[in-house]
Each structure stands twice: as structure tokens, then as C-alpha cells.
Design a protein around this motif. Structure first.
Motif, mmCIF file in Angstrom:
data_model
loop_
_atom_site.group_PDB
_atom_site.id
_atom_site.type_symbol
_atom_site.label_atom_id
_atom_site.label_comp_id
_atom_site.label_asym_id
_atom_site.label_seq_id
_atom_site.Cartn_x
_atom_site.Cartn_y
_atom_site.Cartn_z
ATOM 1 N N GLU A 33 -9.159 -13.223 -12.079
ATOM 2 C CA GLU A 33 -7.646 -13.086 -12.947
ATOM 3 C C GLU A 33 -7.569 -11.422 -13.176
ATOM 4 O O GLU A 33 -6.645 -10.921 -12.917
ATOM 5 C CB GLU A 33 -7.384 -13.618 -13.923
ATOM 6 N N THR A 34 -8.541 -10.877 -13.806
ATOM 7 C CA THR A 34 -8.654 -9.508 -14.204
ATOM 8 C C THR A 34 -8.391 -8.562 -13.098
ATOM 9 O O THR A 34 -7.520 -7.819 -12.954
ATOM 10 C CB THR A 34 -9.879 -8.987 -14.949
ATOM 11 N N TYR A 35 -9.119 -8.725 -12.052
ATOM 12 C CA TYR A 35 -9.012 -7.682 -10.832
ATOM 13 C C TYR A 35 -7.811 -8.071 -10.283
ATOM 14 O O TYR A 35 -7.185 -6.980 -9.495
ATOM 15 C CB TYR A 35 -10.378 -7.457 -10.060
ATOM 16 N N GLY A 36 -7.453 -9.310 -10.301
ATOM 17 C CA GLY A 36 -6.180 -9.568 -9.452
ATOM 18 C C GLY A 36 -4.754 -9.047 -9.942
ATOM 19 O O GLY A 36 -3.747 -8.682 -9.477
ATOM 20 N N THR A 37 -4.980 -8.894 -11.525
ATOM 21 C CA THR A 37 -3.997 -8.135 -12.291
ATOM 22 C C THR A 37 -3.757 -6.557 -12.131
ATOM 23 O O THR A 37 -2.840 -5.881 -12.266
ATOM 24 C CB THR A 37 -4.078 -8.749 -13.801
ATOM 25 N N VAL A 38 -5.099 -6.100 -11.815
ATOM 26 C CA VAL A 38 -5.094 -4.613 -11.499
ATOM 27 C C VAL A 38 -4.551 -4.371 -10.196
ATOM 28 O O VAL A 38 -3.553 -3.359 -10.021
ATOM 29 C CB VAL A 38 -6.666 -4.098 -11.410
ATOM 30 N N ASP A 39 -4.616 -5.439 -9.156
ATOM 31 C CA ASP A 39 -4.155 -5.309 -8.018
ATOM 32 C C ASP A 39 -2.521 -5.323 -8.111
ATOM 33 O O ASP A 39 -1.925 -4.822 -7.545
ATOM 34 C CB ASP A 39 -4.513 -6.670 -6.957
ATOM 35 N N GLU A 40 -2.013 -6.228 -9.024
ATOM 36 C CA GLU A 40 -0.563 -6.215 -9.527
ATOM 37 C C GLU A 40 -0.012 -5.060 -10.038
ATOM 38 O O GLU A 40 0.890 -4.600 -9.669
ATOM 39 C CB GLU A 40 -0.280 -7.260 -10.353
ATOM 40 N N THR A 41 -0.877 -4.473 -10.649
ATOM 41 C CA THR A 41 -0.429 -3.192 -11.401
ATOM 42 C C THR A 41 -0.222 -1.879 -10.099
ATOM 43 O O THR A 41 0.791 -1.231 -9.986
ATOM 44 C CB THR A 41 -1.541 -2.504 -12.223
ATOM 45 N N ASN A 42 -1.224 -1.940 -9.110
ATOM 46 C CA ASN A 42 -1.081 -1.301 -8.279
ATOM 47 C C ASN A 42 0.124 -1.518 -7.138
ATOM 48 O O ASN A 42 0.662 -0.498 -6.741
ATOM 49 C CB ASN A 42 -2.489 -1.471 -7.207
ATOM 50 N N SER A 43 0.714 -2.695 -7.213
ATOM 51 C CA SER A 43 1.662 -2.840 -6.269
ATOM 52 C C SER A 43 2.775 -2.463 -6.986
ATOM 53 O O SER A 43 3.572 -2.011 -6.283
ATOM 54 C CB SER A 43 1.844 -4.595 -6.067
ATOM 55 N N CYS A 44 2.837 -2.520 -8.336
ATOM 56 C CA CYS A 44 3.816 -2.196 -9.044
ATOM 57 C C CYS A 44 4.290 -0.707 -8.890
ATOM 58 O O CYS A 44 5.044 0.138 -8.825
ATOM 59 C CB CYS A 44 4.070 -2.337 -10.695
ATOM 60 N N ILE A 45 3.083 0.168 -8.815
ATOM 61 C CA ILE A 45 3.146 1.454 -8.671
ATOM 62 C C ILE A 45 3.459 1.941 -7.376
ATOM 63 O O ILE A 45 3.989 2.965 -7.068
ATOM 64 C CB ILE A 45 1.800 1.909 -8.898
ATOM 65 N N GLY A 46 3.155 1.018 -6.256
ATOM 66 C CA GLY A 46 3.751 1.143 -5.027
ATOM 67 C C GLY A 46 5.203 1.202 -4.879
ATOM 68 O O GLY A 46 5.950 2.052 -4.200
ATOM 69 N N LEU A 47 5.764 0.468 -5.504
ATOM 70 C CA LEU A 47 7.154 0.317 -5.709
ATOM 71 C C LEU A 47 7.652 1.653 -6.258
ATOM 72 O O LEU A 47 8.829 2.185 -5.864
ATOM 73 C CB LEU A 47 7.626 -1.143 -6.444
ATOM 74 N N ALA A 48 7.107 2.026 -7.413
ATOM 75 C CA ALA A 48 7.669 3.091 -8.138
ATOM 76 C C ALA A 48 7.473 4.340 -7.129
ATOM 77 O O ALA A 48 8.373 5.275 -7.236
ATOM 78 C CB ALA A 48 6.898 3.455 -9.363
ATOM 79 N N ARG A 49 6.571 4.556 -6.279
ATOM 80 C CA ARG A 49 6.468 5.501 -5.647
ATOM 81 C C ARG A 49 7.478 5.835 -4.531
ATOM 82 O O ARG A 49 7.852 6.874 -3.906
ATOM 83 C CB ARG A 49 5.174 5.724 -4.789
ATOM 84 N N LEU A 50 8.312 4.620 -4.265
ATOM 85 C CA LEU A 50 9.413 4.705 -3.408
ATOM 86 C C LEU A 50 10.459 5.730 -3.982
ATOM 87 O O LEU A 50 11.270 6.073 -3.121
ATOM 88 C CB LEU A 50 9.867 3.508 -3.129
ATOM 89 N N HIS A 51 10.630 5.865 -5.203
ATOM 90 C CA HIS A 51 11.559 6.712 -5.751
ATOM 91 C C HIS A 51 10.808 7.860 -6.466
ATOM 92 O O HIS A 51 11.847 8.521 -7.113
ATOM 93 C CB HIS A 51 11.934 5.641 -6.926
ATOM 94 N N ALA A 52 9.953 8.188 -6.408
ATOM 95 C CA ALA A 52 9.074 9.306 -7.469
ATOM 96 C C ALA A 52 9.508 10.602 -6.501
ATOM 97 O O ALA A 52 9.366 10.666 -4.991
ATOM 98 C CB ALA A 52 7.645 9.108 -7.251
ATOM 99 N N ASP A 53 9.426 11.791 -6.958
ATOM 100 C CA ASP A 53 9.484 12.827 -6.634
ATOM 101 C C ASP A 53 8.196 13.188 -6.059
ATOM 102 O O ASP A 53 7.139 12.672 -6.579
ATOM 103 C CB ASP A 53 9.946 14.049 -7.578
ATOM 104 N N GLU A 54 8.056 14.417 -5.334
ATOM 105 C CA GLU A 54 6.695 14.825 -4.705
ATOM 106 C C GLU A 54 5.554 14.910 -5.609
ATOM 107 O O GLU A 54 4.532 14.540 -5.401
ATOM 108 C CB GLU A 54 6.626 15.885 -3.970
ATOM 109 N N HIS A 55 5.682 15.593 -6.799
ATOM 110 C CA HIS A 55 4.692 15.925 -7.848
ATOM 111 C C HIS A 55 4.088 14.448 -8.333
ATOM 112 O O HIS A 55 3.167 14.428 -8.431
ATOM 113 C CB HIS A 55 5.294 16.747 -8.659
ATOM 114 N N LEU A 56 5.307 13.799 -8.796
ATOM 115 C CA LEU A 56 4.567 12.563 -9.415
ATOM 116 C C LEU A 56 4.240 11.492 -8.613
ATOM 117 O O LEU A 56 3.177 10.765 -8.775
ATOM 118 C CB LEU A 56 5.947 11.667 -10.051
ATOM 119 N N ASP A 57 4.594 11.265 -7.182
ATOM 120 C CA ASP A 57 4.147 10.561 -6.171
ATOM 121 C C ASP A 57 2.573 11.039 -6.110
ATOM 122 O O ASP A 57 1.877 10.140 -5.717
ATOM 123 C CB ASP A 57 4.881 10.866 -4.667
#
Length: 190
Positions: A33-57
Motif C-alpha cells: 500500500e505504501t509504494y502503491g501510494t507513492v505510485d499514485e503521487t507520481n501519477s498526480c505529478i504526471g497530470l500536473a506536468r501537462l500544465h507546467a512551464d518548462e522550468h517547473l516541468d
């Protein structure tokens, strides 16, 4: 490196999964469950990257790679027997990089005068979601570290703690350095 020629193996059909050291554990196991939740965090970050500027990306891309390192770390329990390979672990330099990124982003953001509500720009909203999932992963990692017979790297917990701070500051940066932050107004709807 990992090579996957076949996506389904049927080995998990009875509710178990293999850790990196070959142990089989329930898919409901706290470590899983712990490393699965780390994977969920990673997926949320992937979604954020769709909207991030180059520096933040670029910063978020480094975090995503770190989160795979963290997943490997958590999926490889420390035990009495030495493994035939050196397990991948989170190291202090990864935490230190997050601290440098937090300081760099925060340098141009004015101090907050109230708590910040999740929202603002699409990137900031996704980063807030990633931050809350990261906090859940951190709580699970701490609980795992407090479980008898389970050992995890202290750097893994430090990384998650610092990552949630980074994601908060990154959300403010994505909200035009705090200009588009949505602030909490205590008792506003009474």
C-alpha cells in the motif's frame, strides 16, 4: 534495467504480489500500500506536468524519476540476509536537491497571509492533489517503519516529507508566484 515483454503474468490473481526480493505479499499489505501510494503521487505529478512551464516541468520530471527510485526502495525490504545485488535506496542528495528546488521557487513568492486552498490554475490544482496523496504516502511509510519486523530507510520518509513541501511551493509557483492562490477565509460562509 527492467524488461517487460509480457504485461500480465497471472501471478497476482489470488491477491498477492512479489516484492523486489522475491517475497510474496498480500496486495493489501502495508508495504505494498505504501509504494502503491507513492505510485499514485507520481501519477498526480504526471497530470500536473501537462500544465507546467518548462522550468517547473524539469523539476517535476526529476521528482517522477525519484519516485520510481523510492518505489524500488520500499519494494525491497531490509532483511537479515544480504541480497545478491545492491538495492536501490533513496540517498541524502535526492532530499537535498528537493530543498534547493524549494528554496529556488520560494525565493520569488511572497509569504502567505492565510492557508491556501487547493486550486487556482490547473497545474496548481494537480500539484495540490499530488501533495495530499504524498502526505498519505508519508503517513503510510511512517506506519510501516513503526511496524515490528519492517525496516525502511529513514531517507525514504525524509524524501516524502520534503516532497510534500516542494509540491506546496510548486503549486504557489504555478499560481503566478502566489498571485492566483485561493486563500482560506475563516468562517466566510457562516
Amino acid at each position: 534495467m527492467v524488461t517487460l515483454n509480457r504485461i500480465y503474468t497471472r501471478t497476482g490473481d489470488k491477491g498477492t504480489t512479489a516484492l523486489a526480493d522475491g517475497q510474496r505479499r498480500s496486495k493489501g499489505d502495508l508495504r505494498v500500500e505504501t509504494y502503491g501510494t507513492v505510485d499514485e503521487t507520481n501519477s498526480c505529478i504526471g497530470l500536473a506536468r501537462l500544465h507546467a512551464d518548462e522550468h517547473l516541468d524539469r523539476m517535476l520530471g526529476a521528482v517522477q524519476n525519484d519516485l520510481f527510485d523510492l518505489g524500488a526502495d520500499l519494494a525491497t525490504p531490509e532483511g537479515p540476509e544480504k541480497l545478491p545485488y545492491e538495492p536501490l535506496r533513496i540517498v541524502p542528495s535526492q532530499v537535498e536537491r528537493l530543498e534547493r528546488d524549494i528554496d529556488a521557487l520560494n525565493a520569488t513568492i511572497p509569504p502567505i497571509k492565510s492557508f491556501v486552498l487547493p486550486g487556482g490554475s490547473p497545474c496548481a490544482a494537480a500539484l495540490h492533489l499530488a501533495r495530499t496523496v504524498c502526505r498519505r504516502a508519508e503517513r503510510l511509510a511512517v506506519r510501516l517503519s513503526e511496524t515490528e519486523g519492517e525496516v525502511i530507510s529513514p531517507e525514504a520518509v525524509r524524501y516524502l516529507n520534503r516532497l510534500s513541501d516542494f509540491l506546496f511551493v510548486a503549486s504557489r509557483a504555478a499560481n503566478r508566484n502566489g498571485e492566483d492562490d485561493v486563500l482560506w477565509v475563516p468562517g466566510a460562509n457562516r
